[in-house]
Design an enzyme around this catalytic site. Sequence first.
Site, PDB file in Angstrom:
ATOM      1  N   HIS A 122       1.882   4.723  -2.991  1.00 38.04           N
ATOM      2  CA  HIS A 122       1.831   6.169  -2.775  1.00 38.04           C
ATOM      3  C   HIS A 122       3.230   6.565  -3.041  1.00 38.04           C
ATOM      4  O   HIS A 122       3.581   7.718  -3.528  1.00 38.04           O
ATOM      5  CB  HIS A 122       1.755   6.290  -1.138  1.00 38.04           C
ATOM      6  CG  HIS A 122       0.201   6.366  -0.610  1.00 38.04           C
ATOM      7  ND1 HIS A 122      -0.977   6.801  -1.398  1.00 38.04           N
ATOM      8  CD2 HIS A 122      -0.373   5.634   0.327  1.00 38.04           C
ATOM      9  CE1 HIS A 122      -1.804   6.223  -0.800  1.00 38.04           C
ATOM     10  NE2 HIS A 122      -1.519   5.608   0.315  1.00 38.04           N
ATOM     11  N   HIS A 177       1.083  -1.406   0.091  1.00 37.65           N
ATOM     12  CA  HIS A 177      -0.058   0.072  -0.027  1.00 37.65           C
ATOM     13  C   HIS A 177       0.763   1.287  -0.098  1.00 37.65           C
ATOM     14  O   HIS A 177       0.624   2.142  -0.926  1.00 37.65           O
ATOM     15  CB  HIS A 177      -0.827   0.093   1.125  1.00 37.65           C
ATOM     16  CG  HIS A 177      -1.772   1.269   1.430  1.00 37.65           C
ATOM     17  ND1 HIS A 177      -3.036   1.121   0.574  1.00 37.65           N
ATOM     18  CD2 HIS A 177      -1.698   2.325   1.888  1.00 37.65           C
ATOM     19  CE1 HIS A 177      -3.708   2.273   1.127  1.00 37.65           C
ATOM     20  NE2 HIS A 177      -2.772   3.096   1.548  1.00 37.65           N
ATOM     21  N   GLU A 178       1.794   1.164   0.781  1.00 37.80           N
ATOM     22  CA  GLU A 178       2.568   2.475   0.756  1.00 37.80           C
ATOM     23  C   GLU A 178       3.543   2.605  -0.318  1.00 37.80           C
ATOM     24  O   GLU A 178       3.820   3.738  -0.556  1.00 37.80           O
ATOM     25  CB  GLU A 178       3.483   2.471   2.203  1.00 37.80           C
ATOM     26  CG  GLU A 178       2.511   2.184   3.505  1.00 37.80           C
ATOM     27  CD  GLU A 178       1.564   3.495   3.643  1.00 37.80           C
ATOM     28  OE1 GLU A 178       1.810   4.566   3.137  1.00 37.80           O
ATOM     29  OE2 GLU A 178       0.613   3.476   4.421  1.00 37.80           O
TER      30      GLU A 178
END
Length: 380
Positions: free
Chosen positions: A36, A32-33
Site C-alpha cells: 500500500h 502487505h502494508e
Amino acid sequence: MDIFTSLAGFGGSFLSYLIPFLFILTVVVFVHEMGHFLVARWCGVGIKAFSIGFGPEIFGFNDKHGTRWRVAWIPLGGYVKFIDDENAASAGQKSLESVPEADREKTFQGKTLGQRAAIVAAGPIANFIFAILIFTAVFSIFGERITAPKVDAVAPDSAAERAGFQPGDVITSIDGSKIANFTDMQRIVATSPDRELHFAVERDGKTVDLTAIPERKEITDRFGNTFKIGLLGIQRSASPDDWTWQRHDPATAFVMGVKECYFVVSRSLGYLYDVIKGREDADQLGGPLRIAQVSGQVATAGFLALLNLAAIISVSIGLINLFPIPMLDGGHLLFYGIEAVRGKPLSETTQEIGFRIGLAFVLMLMIFATWNDLIHLKFL
C-alpha cells in the site's frame, strides 16, 4: 515444586509459540502494508503513518517526508494512514475542505479512481509476490525432496484397492495434471476427499486409466493436531536411496513458485466453497491462536519450514483481504467497481452502512475462528 515446574513449562511453551508467531505475522503484515505504502507514495499521496500493530506506540521515528514509522503494542495487524484518513482502517475520509489547501493534491480521495484502486490492491498483491519469491528461493536454493510416484503396496479394502491400483504402478497424472513425484500425488489426494479423481498409471509399459474416490479420514500429526483429509490407501516404501534433493534453475523455480501460490489460493477457495455447500466442516477454520500454535510447532522443524509457513500465510492474508467485504481491501475495490459503473461514488451513508456490516461480519468471523482455536488448541 510441581506447580512452579508446570508454570515454567507453560511459560516456555507460550514463548515457543509466541516468538515464531510474531516473526511470521510481523513480516507478512509489513509486506502487505509496504505494498500500500509504495504505490501510494508513487501516486503522490501524503502518508501520515506506517504502523506495525495497533494501539500505543512502542517506538517509532519520522522520515524526511513526515511519515511516522511506528511499532505498536497490539501486534495483530498494521496500517498505512493517509493524510485524509479519518481512522487507521481507511473506513472514511475527511472532507477536502478540512484538509489544508496546500495538501489537497496529496489526499487519497483526490487521486483518480485507477490510482485509488491500485493503492488498495497493492497490499494483497505484495503478499502474493512475497510468497512467490519465498517459494522460488526455496526451490532454487534448497530444492525439493522427491521420490517417484510409485505404488509399493495397496491397503486392503481401501479406495485404492477398489479402484484397481496394483503394486508397481507408477502414477503419471491426476485429472490431466502431470505427477512428478509422490508428494504431488499425496497433496492432491489429501485435499480431495470424497471427490472422484481420474488417474493415469504406467503398468507393464502401458498406460492404464483408473478412477478413485479418496476416503475422508481423520489423522493426527506428530504434534497431536487432528485433520480430516482424503486417503487412498496407497503406500510408498521408499528406501533412503529412492529419495533425492532436486534444485531448480531460477526460471523453473519461479514458475513452480507461481504454481505453489495458485495451489494455496485454489485449495483455500475450494475449502470455503465446500463449507458453504455443506461438504466440509467449518472446524478447520483457524484464527490467530491456531496460527500461533502452528507457527511454534513448525519452528521446531527449522527455519526453512517456518519460511515456507510464512509464504502460505502471506498468500492467505492476501486472499482474505481481497474478499469483497467492506473494511477489507476487497470491499474498497468493490465500492470502486460500483463507482466505475455508476460514474460517481456511492453516497457516504451507503458506504458507512457497508463498513458497519463489514465490521460486524469480520468480528463474527474472528469470534468463530477463535472459538475453533480454543477447541483445538492442545496447550490449553
